[in-house]
Design a protein around this motif. Structure first.
Motif, PDB file in Angstrom:
ATOM      1  N   MET A   1      29.561  14.054  36.528  1.00  0.00           N
ATOM      2  CA  MET A   1      28.520  14.976  36.175  1.00  0.00           C
ATOM      3  C   MET A   1      29.047  15.863  35.050  1.00  0.00           C
ATOM      4  N   LYS A   2      28.266  16.049  34.048  1.00  0.00           N
ATOM      5  CA  LYS A   2      28.642  16.876  32.911  1.00  0.00           C
ATOM      6  C   LYS A   2      28.131  18.298  33.135  1.00  0.00           C
ATOM      7  N   TYR A   3      29.010  19.268  32.908  1.00  0.00           N
ATOM      8  CA  TYR A   3      28.620  20.660  33.059  1.00  0.00           C
ATOM      9  C   TYR A   3      27.961  21.169  31.794  1.00  0.00           C
ATOM     10  N   VAL A   4      26.978  22.034  31.971  1.00  0.00           N
ATOM     11  CA  VAL A   4      26.239  22.635  30.875  1.00  0.00           C
ATOM     12  C   VAL A   4      26.301  24.147  31.063  1.00  0.00           C
ATOM     13  N   SER A   5      26.483  24.872  29.985  1.00  0.00           N
ATOM     14  CA  SER A   5      26.510  26.323  30.067  1.00  0.00           C
ATOM     15  C   SER A   5      25.110  26.843  30.374  1.00  0.00           C
ATOM     16  N   ALA A   6      25.033  27.705  31.373  1.00  0.00           N
ATOM     17  CA  ALA A   6      23.739  28.273  31.760  1.00  0.00           C
ATOM     18  C   ALA A   6      23.112  29.045  30.609  1.00  0.00           C
ATOM     19  N   SER A   7      23.943  29.666  29.781  1.00  0.00           N
ATOM     20  CA  SER A   7      23.398  30.444  28.661  1.00  0.00           C
ATOM     21  C   SER A   7      22.713  29.548  27.631  1.00  0.00           C
ATOM     22  N   ASP A   8      23.027  28.246  27.647  1.00  0.00           N
ATOM     23  CA  ASP A   8      22.392  27.303  26.718  1.00  0.00           C
ATOM     24  C   ASP A   8      21.022  26.832  27.199  1.00  0.00           C
ATOM     25  N   GLU A  12      17.315  34.367  29.144  1.00  0.00           N
ATOM     26  CA  GLU A  12      18.245  35.484  29.297  1.00  0.00           C
ATOM     27  C   GLU A  12      17.983  36.283  30.575  1.00  0.00           C
ATOM     28  N   GLN A  13      16.737  36.557  30.880  1.00  0.00           N
ATOM     29  CA  GLN A  13      16.404  37.350  32.066  1.00  0.00           C
ATOM     30  C   GLN A  13      16.839  36.630  33.351  1.00  0.00           C
ATOM     31  N   LEU A  14      16.608  35.343  33.420  1.00  0.00           N
ATOM     32  CA  LEU A  14      17.023  34.567  34.589  1.00  0.00           C
ATOM     33  C   LEU A  14      18.547  34.507  34.676  1.00  0.00           C
ATOM     34  N   LEU A  15      19.202  34.340  33.551  1.00  0.00           N
ATOM     35  CA  LEU A  15      20.663  34.295  33.519  1.00  0.00           C
ATOM     36  C   LEU A  15      21.249  35.604  34.058  1.00  0.00           C
ATOM     37  N   VAL A  22      26.399  35.329  41.158  1.00  0.00           N
ATOM     38  CA  VAL A  22      27.414  34.319  40.894  1.00  0.00           C
ATOM     39  C   VAL A  22      28.075  34.590  39.550  1.00  0.00           C
ATOM     40  N   GLN A  23      28.810  35.640  39.448  1.00  0.00           N
ATOM     41  CA  GLN A  23      29.397  35.983  38.164  1.00  0.00           C
ATOM     42  C   GLN A  23      30.674  35.181  37.914  1.00  0.00           C
ATOM     43  N   GLY A  24      30.646  34.340  36.868  1.00  0.00           N
ATOM     44  CA  GLY A  24      31.825  33.609  36.432  1.00  0.00           C
ATOM     45  C   GLY A  24      32.218  32.411  37.277  1.00  0.00           C
TER      46      GLY A  24
END
Length: 88
Positions: A1-8, A12-15, A22-24
């Motif tokens: 499984m390939k990880y994807v950055s949530a910020s991508d 922004e509000q959901l992030l 779940v910080q970090g």
């Protein structure tokens, strides 16, 4: 499984809301139940086994015995029995 950055991929509000919990850390978000495929659907293995088992049952009905089917399909005698005596 390939990880994807949530910020991508997340707004922004959901992030920011997720970061409260779940910080970090890495989290896994499962697929929705209605979006999941059953075992073997993508690879075609499910269809292959269904067709093979149908052939085995038809051959058995035509009089080919369990031992011959076991040798022909390289399956254990007990596996052939489970296939031919399976209730539908």
């Amino acid at each position: 499984m390939k990880y994807v950055s949530a910020s991508d991929i997340l707004p922004e509000q959901l992030l920011q809301e997720i970061q409260k919990y779940v910080q970090g850390r890495t989290i896994y978000i499962p697929s929705r139940e209605d979006g999941r495929k059953k075992w073997g659907q993508l690879s075609g293995q499910r269809d292959y086994l269904r067709k093979r088992n149908l052939e085995i049952r038809q051959s058995f009905r035509k009089g080919i015995d369990v031992e011959q089917l076991s040798q022909s399909y390289c399956l254990a005698v007990e596996t052939i029995r489970k296939i031919v005596y399976q209730k539908k």
